[in-house]
Design an enzyme around this catalytic site. Structure first.
Site, PDB file in Angstrom:
ATOM      1  N   HIS A 136      65.644  75.672  78.974  1.00 17.72           N
ATOM      2  CA  HIS A 136      64.851  74.501  78.483  1.00 17.72           C
ATOM      3  C   HIS A 136      64.110  74.855  77.266  1.00 17.72           C
ATOM      4  CE1 HIS A 136      64.644  73.549  82.828  1.00 17.72           C
ATOM      5  NE2 HIS A 136      64.627  74.678  83.014  1.00 17.72           N
ATOM      6  N   CYS A 137      65.101  75.439  76.382  1.00 19.23           N
ATOM      7  CA  CYS A 137      64.863  75.802  74.846  1.00 19.23           C
ATOM      8  C   CYS A 137      63.399  76.666  74.671  1.00 19.23           C
ATOM      9  CB  CYS A 137      64.500  74.303  74.263  1.00 19.23           C
ATOM     10  SG  CYS A 137      65.884  73.654  74.084  1.00 19.23           S
ATOM     11  N   VAL A 138      62.953  77.396  75.611  1.00 17.81           N
ATOM     12  CA  VAL A 138      61.882  78.501  75.701  1.00 17.81           C
ATOM     13  C   VAL A 138      62.721  79.965  75.755  1.00 17.81           C
ATOM     14  CG1 VAL A 138      59.622  78.848  76.462  1.00 17.81           C
ATOM     15  CG2 VAL A 138      60.695  76.495  76.590  1.00 17.81           C
TER      16      VAL A 138
END
Ligand SMILES: Cc1ncc(COP(=O)(O)O)c(C=O)c1O
Length: 402
Positions: free
Chosen positions: A358-360
């Site tokens: 999730h782009c984290v």
């Protein structure tokens, strides 16, 4: 909130895909016909350029642009529409802040350890070219923001830039307290509101936040549209990320004078239908009422959490209490990758969720987790869909999980 009446506004629910369960709303939401019609109307009836040409079609676009700015300002509790900048998304808004030369050499920036890459990569980039130190405040295992850690980390910080509601855990940081504490210590605050603005009432004046970034496509608006709000004195000091036509006054071969905000930040022909669609989305959400949206998502998250928390092999990303996770339910099943979960649940039950990091990335890498599956809810999702999701995860677990 009348969910069945809301659903009747979304063309997808009258299409042949009407029976799918869309729980990937933290990525992008569906759009109601009011938004689609407003955007089509621009292309059909006045497809011209705002702010430059003086003919009647252009004037109509300029008026729509002004109206949209006023509506978005009102939606987030801002008194001055000139403090609203239209961008390509929350990522661009945050890049404008990071690369706007607000910081001087030697300054420190403080983020959380759970930032979306949009509020992580720009600071890493800036630190490569300027003497800026990017510091990080850790989140405890409970998943709940720790004000004491934050206070301890504030020394020498010029700017606090943090995710308001986290896109993996759904937790919301105590923004009011954070802003007050930061201001008392002489620091500015920027919030990444990509996951808060669609789901709760935002009042930038009440929060006294200095900069606030969010996306349109996560709140019923068109793809590739976002907003940056900043206080006027900050916008006046901020250097535009993009320079070009529309953002400047009379230029010479060697001199450029930027127009006052917001124009100086909106050079180049704008995505007018996107701006108009964003205003229609804001109208829609205002009519429904953000308190109702928030309450509805909490109810769905409660159903899902109660239905799955005791399933053998499931791990729910903290915090455990669904009331603290907005409309987000992130989890793993023992013996399965998150991508397996997402693909199989789509095949098996037409339930659409997100998987991966999730782009984290730093959050997952630092905790040795490969990623997670994420279900995220919105105003058109029903309790029946929440139960269908619970049954689908149970079935998946009984067949595939070890
Ligand atoms: C917390 C958060 N910040 C920023 C972004 C990026 O937003 P955009 O796609 O509008 O650039 C996202 C998108 O998922 C997000 O969840």
């Amino acid at each position: 909130m009348d969910v069945s009446s809301i659903r009747s506004d979304f063309p997808i629910y009258s299409s042949e895909e009407r029976d799918l369960v869309y729980f990937d709303n933290a990525c992008q939401t569906f759009r109601p016909r009011q938004v689609i019609e407003a955007m089509n109307e621009y292309y059909e009836l006045y497809p011209a350029c705002g702010g430059r040409s003086v003919h009647r079609l252009a004037t109509r676009v300029s008026i729509k642009l002004d109206e949209a700015r006023e509506k978005v300002a009102r939606f987030i509790g801002c008194d001055d529409p000139n403090c609203i900048i239209f961008t390509r998304g929350c990522t661009e808004s945050l890049n404008m802040v990071a690369k706007g030369r607000l910081l001087k050499d030697g300054d420190h920036v403080l983020t959380t350890d759970m930032e979306h890459n949009s509020n992580h990569v720009p600071w890493v980039q800036v630190a490569m070219h300027q003497d800026i130190r990017h510091r990080i405040v850790g989140t405890p295992p409970s998943g709940i923001f720790d004000m004491d850690r934050f206070r301890d980390a504030l020394d020498d910080v010029a700017l606090v830039s943090m995710v308001h509601t986290n896109n993996v855990t759904g937790t919301t940081i105590p923004a009011g307290e954070i802003v007050k504490e930061a201001h008392d210590r002489g620091a500015l605050v920027c919030l990444d509101g990509a996951q808060s603005t669609p789901h709760q009432r935002i009042d930038v004046k009440e929060l006294d936040v200095d900069m606030f970034a969010f996306s349109s496509h996560k709140m019923l608006g068109p793809s590739g549209m976002g907003i940056l709000y900043a206080k006027m004195d900050i916008l006046e000091r901020m250097e535009p990320l993009i320079g070009g036509g529309g953002g400047v006054g009379l230029t010479t071969y060697d001199r450029v004078e930027f127009l006052p905000p917001p124009e100086r930040f909106e050079s180049g022909l704008m995505n007018y239908s996107g701006v108009i669609g964003t205003a229609a989305a804001v109208d829609y959400l205002t009519r429904v009422g953000m308190e109702g949206v928030q309450e509805h998502e909490r109810r769905l998250n409660d159903i899902v959490t109660r239905g799955l928390k005791d399933l053998p092999g499931i791990s729910i990303l903290p915090p455990a209490d669904p009331a603290l996770r907005s409309g987000i339910f992130s989890f793993n099943l023992q013996g399965m990758t998150s991508h397996d979960i997402a693909m199989i649940i789509d095949e098996m039950a037409k339930v659409l969720i997100r998987s991966g990091m999730h782009c984290v990335h730093p959050y997952f890498v630092s905790r040795g987790i490969d990623g997670c599956a994420r279900a995220s809810f919105y105003l058109y999702n029903t309790e029946e869909e929440a139960h269908r999701f619970v049954e689908a995860v149970k079935e998946l677990s009984s067949v595939f999980s070890s």
